[in-house]
Design a protein around this motif. Structure first.
Motif, PDB file in Angstrom:
ATOM      1  N   GLU A 229       0.857  -1.180   0.000  1.00 37.02           N
ATOM      2  CA  GLU A 229       0.000   0.000   0.000  1.00 37.02           C
ATOM      3  C   GLU A 229       0.896   1.233   0.000  1.00 37.02           C
ATOM      4  O   GLU A 229       1.818   1.342   0.821  1.00 37.02           O
ATOM      5  N   ALA A 231       1.233   5.651  -0.617  1.00 33.26           N
ATOM      6  CA  ALA A 231       0.642   6.989  -0.687  1.00 33.26           C
ATOM      7  C   ALA A 231       1.774   8.010  -0.837  1.00 33.26           C
ATOM      8  O   ALA A 231       2.825   7.848  -0.207  1.00 33.26           O
ATOM      9  N   PRO A 233      -0.548   8.054  -4.523  1.00 32.35           N
ATOM     10  CA  PRO A 233      -0.537   7.115  -5.645  1.00 32.35           C
ATOM     11  C   PRO A 233       0.525   7.477  -6.683  1.00 32.35           C
ATOM     12  O   PRO A 233       0.800   8.652  -6.935  1.00 32.35           O
ATOM     13  N   SER A 235       2.363   6.214 -10.684  1.00 35.80           N
ATOM     14  CA  SER A 235       2.119   5.510 -11.938  1.00 35.80           C
ATOM     15  C   SER A 235       3.177   4.418 -12.107  1.00 35.80           C
ATOM     16  O   SER A 235       4.383   4.682 -12.047  1.00 35.80           O
ATOM     17  N   ALA A 245      -2.082  -2.198 -10.313  1.00 34.76           N
ATOM     18  CA  ALA A 245      -2.248  -1.267  -9.193  1.00 34.76           C
ATOM     19  C   ALA A 245      -3.672  -0.738  -9.223  1.00 34.76           C
ATOM     20  O   ALA A 245      -4.243  -0.522 -10.296  1.00 34.76           O
ATOM     21  N   GLU A 246      -4.240  -0.549  -8.043  1.00 36.85           N
ATOM     22  CA  GLU A 246      -5.619  -0.070  -7.978  1.00 36.85           C
ATOM     23  C   GLU A 246      -5.803   0.821  -6.761  1.00 36.85           C
ATOM     24  O   GLU A 246      -5.060   0.731  -5.778  1.00 36.85           O
ATOM     25  N   LEU A 247      -6.790   1.705  -6.860  1.00 34.77           N
ATOM     26  CA  LEU A 247      -7.142   2.576  -5.746  1.00 34.77           C
ATOM     27  C   LEU A 247      -8.337   1.990  -5.017  1.00 34.77           C
ATOM     28  O   LEU A 247      -9.374   1.707  -5.632  1.00 34.77           O
ATOM     29  N   LYS A 251      -6.668   4.562  -1.165  1.00 33.09           N
ATOM     30  CA  LYS A 251      -5.325   4.022  -0.997  1.00 33.09           C
ATOM     31  C   LYS A 251      -4.927   3.248  -2.256  1.00 33.09           C
ATOM     32  O   LYS A 251      -5.753   2.555  -2.858  1.00 33.09           O
ATOM     33  N   GLN A 252      -3.678   3.353  -2.644  1.00 28.09           N
ATOM     34  CA  GLN A 252      -3.198   2.610  -3.797  1.00 28.09           C
ATOM     35  C   GLN A 252      -2.606   1.275  -3.340  1.00 28.09           C
ATOM     36  O   GLN A 252      -1.695   1.238  -2.517  1.00 28.09           O
ATOM     37  N   LYS A 253      -3.165   0.190  -3.873  1.00 29.66           N
ATOM     38  CA  LYS A 253      -2.632  -1.137  -3.590  1.00 29.66           C
ATOM     39  C   LYS A 253      -1.917  -1.625  -4.839  1.00 29.66           C
ATOM     40  O   LYS A 253      -2.505  -1.677  -5.921  1.00 29.66           O
ATOM     41  N   VAL A 254      -0.634  -1.961  -4.686  1.00 25.02           N
ATOM     42  CA  VAL A 254       0.215  -2.360  -5.798  1.00 25.02           C
ATOM     43  C   VAL A 254       0.530  -3.852  -5.665  1.00 25.02           C
ATOM     44  O   VAL A 254       1.186  -4.269  -4.706  1.00 25.02           O
TER      45      VAL A 254
END
Length: 300
Positions: A229, A231, A233, A235, A245-247, A251-254
């Protein structure tokens, strides 16, 4: 090690051709909040009814406070899934009456009723009829009825059902207080995210069978994804270490490839001069674990 408050071994119950509970086994220790989790129709309520001696099992063994189900009713508090208050009676007299049914004398029941009503912000509603209370207020009254006689074991079947966020937190606070007082709480629910923060150990039931059982933190470690995770986010387009990767909730989970490690990703982020405020291992929620175990969804 002390004897478990609840001991269940190979317990089963069948209705006609429907196997409601299929050879389940688990233990609940003294002084813990134990989660009996699963979707609607999984077999949770049937299990509880067998423990409360409302229905008899077809086979298997159950001990409640070291005795057969039904022998220790006076030391158990029970909030059933189907609620049942006397709508035409006043709140305080309802609680006093139910307390007396549990063996309390009238003065003690009155004193405890007043204390609990004040604790859950219903002090001024004691003279109102049950039917004049909101659904959330009625839920809290029924919860009081299950703990008024100071039981050692409290079984709560879907206690958060239909509650707004304020009353959900109020009920959680009560459960925490019971645990801190050394009581044992069995919390049955299908909304796993609501009880995840309360339970140290769980049994996850689906279609009458236990599919997960044990310490919640250990279970989460077992199902933790190879993900980070981050922060704010970033690219990661074209990065070989990153599968996707998704929000989620801001929160951005990679998600990393199998061969990549969080250290690899962090090193590359610094090498490229990218700024981050947060970088930590992602954990799996109970909802995510349930999807993977029960529905067979292996997509991350």
């Amino acid at each position: 090690m002390t004897d478990p408050v609840l001991y269940v071994d190979q317990l089963s119950k069948t209705y006609s051709s429907l196997i409601a509970v299929n050879k389940i086994s688990f233990e609940v220790n003294r002084g813990e909040v134990f989660g009996l989790l699963g979707p609607n129709g999984a077999g949770k309520t049937t299990t509880i009814r067998m423990l409360m001696d409302i229905i008899a099992p077809d086979s298997g063994t159950a001990l409640v406070l070291g005795q057969k189900p039904g022998a220790m009713r006076h030391r158990i508090g029970y909030l059933p899934e189907e609620r049942g208050l006397y709508r035409g009676l006043k709140v305080r007299e309802t609680l006093v009456y139910l307390g007396q049914l549990k063996g309390m004398d009238k003065k003690e029941a009155e004193k405890k009723s007043d204390e609990w009503l004040a604790r859950v912000d219903l002090k001024d509603w004691g003279k109102n009829k049950i039917q004049e209370l909101s659904r959330g207020m009625q839920q809290k009254v029924q919860l009081i009825a299950s703990v008024l006689h100071d039981p050692d074991l409290i079984i709560l079947d879907e206690p958060f059902q239909g509650l707004d966020p304020v009353n959900v937190e109020a009920v959680r606070s009560i459960i925490r207080g019971l645990r801190d007082a050394g009581k044992t709480v069995v919390l049955s629910a299908h909304e796993m995210s609501q009880v995840e923060v309360l339970c140290e150990r769980i049994a996850l039931i689906n279609r009458g069978q236990i599919v997960l059982y044990g310490n919640l933190n250990e279970i989460k470690k077992q199902f933790a994804p190879n993900a980070i995770e981050i922060a704010p986010p970033l690219s990661f387009e074209g990065w070989g270490e990153v599968r996707r990767a998704e929000l989620i909730d801001g929160k951005q989970k990679v998600y990393l490839t199998e061969s990549a490690t969080p250290r690899d990703l962090l090193k590359k982020i610094f090498e490229r001069g990218m700024m981050i405020d947060r970088f930590e291992m992602a954990t799996a929620s109970l909802d995510e674990i349930f999807v993977k175990v029960v529905k067979g969804d292996t997509h991350e």
